[in-house]
Design a protein around this motif. Sequence first.
Motif, PDB file in Angstrom:
ATOM      1  N   GLU A 142       0.836  -1.201   0.000  1.00 11.40           N
ATOM      2  CA  GLU A 142       0.000   0.000   0.000  1.00 11.40           C
ATOM      3  C   GLU A 142       0.870   1.250   0.000  1.00 11.40           C
ATOM      4  O   GLU A 142       1.812   1.378   0.796  1.00 11.40           O
ATOM      5  N   LYS A 151      -3.077   3.969  -3.109  1.00 12.24           N
ATOM      6  CA  LYS A 151      -3.356   2.786  -3.927  1.00 12.24           C
ATOM      7  C   LYS A 151      -2.596   1.597  -3.362  1.00 12.24           C
ATOM      8  O   LYS A 151      -1.501   1.746  -2.833  1.00 12.24           O
ATOM      9  N   GLN A 152      -3.205   0.422  -3.477  1.00  4.85           N
ATOM     10  CA  GLN A 152      -2.435  -0.795  -3.255  1.00  4.85           C
ATOM     11  C   GLN A 152      -1.788  -1.145  -4.588  1.00  4.85           C
ATOM     12  O   GLN A 152      -2.477  -1.457  -5.562  1.00  4.85           O
ATOM     13  N   LEU A 203       0.954   8.677  -9.541  1.00  4.12           N
ATOM     14  CA  LEU A 203       0.771   8.450  -8.108  1.00  4.12           C
ATOM     15  C   LEU A 203       1.521   9.473  -7.271  1.00  4.12           C
ATOM     16  O   LEU A 203       1.099   9.811  -6.161  1.00  4.12           O
TER      17      LEU A 203
END
Length: 228
Positions: A142, A151-152, A203
């Motif tokens: 994670e 997000k995982q 991300l």
Amino acid sequence: MEQTKVLLVDDDIDLGNLISMILTADGYRVHYQNSLAGIEGIIREFKPSIAVLDVEVGEDDGIEKAKEMIQTHPSLPILFISSHTDMDSIRRGIGSGGVHYFRKPFDIQELKIYIDRFTHPEREKETFAGIGCYSLNLNTRELLYRHNLVKQLSPLEYNVLLLLLQNKNEVVSNETLSEKIWNKTYPETEASINNLISKLRKLFEIDHDIEVQNIKSIGYRLNIKQSD
């Protein structure tokens, strides 16, 4: 290690049973009820490690009840879960002493992260790697931003990020990425590498001190600016 005991209160019986089933399967001990009736006696008898409260439990106000619980049990962490997503509700919840406020629907895996964080803070030091304002759980893959789940990561995303992190501020060649992540030769993996790097960049776009830099025709480098 002592079993984590979770007191769960939610008048949505289907959701409550689902959360209870998942947490129990993962080794937590759960006391679930769909009302706030007799909550003080349950706390004294069950001795929960943490409480997870719905904000609106039937006609009762979970936040007001939490204030009473915190006064009599100041060491009990309280997480709120609610379909009330407005900032006033969130402000009330955190202002009452709650440690986090989950908007429904939420990821139960994220709930587990916060349960572990506030019941076993020592685990965070052992299993998390810092990446600027982010942290990466080395056990669950994670990725979190200021303790909030981003997000995982998929196994491939995790392995690429970990390799870059282990060599932060240094270039990792395309050949190294190909061999260690895909067990193939470059440029056979060029499209796969470009696709994964693009995902990782998205991300990390919140933190401008983190950059996944493309060193043309050579490879990639994870640049992490040091805080002053």
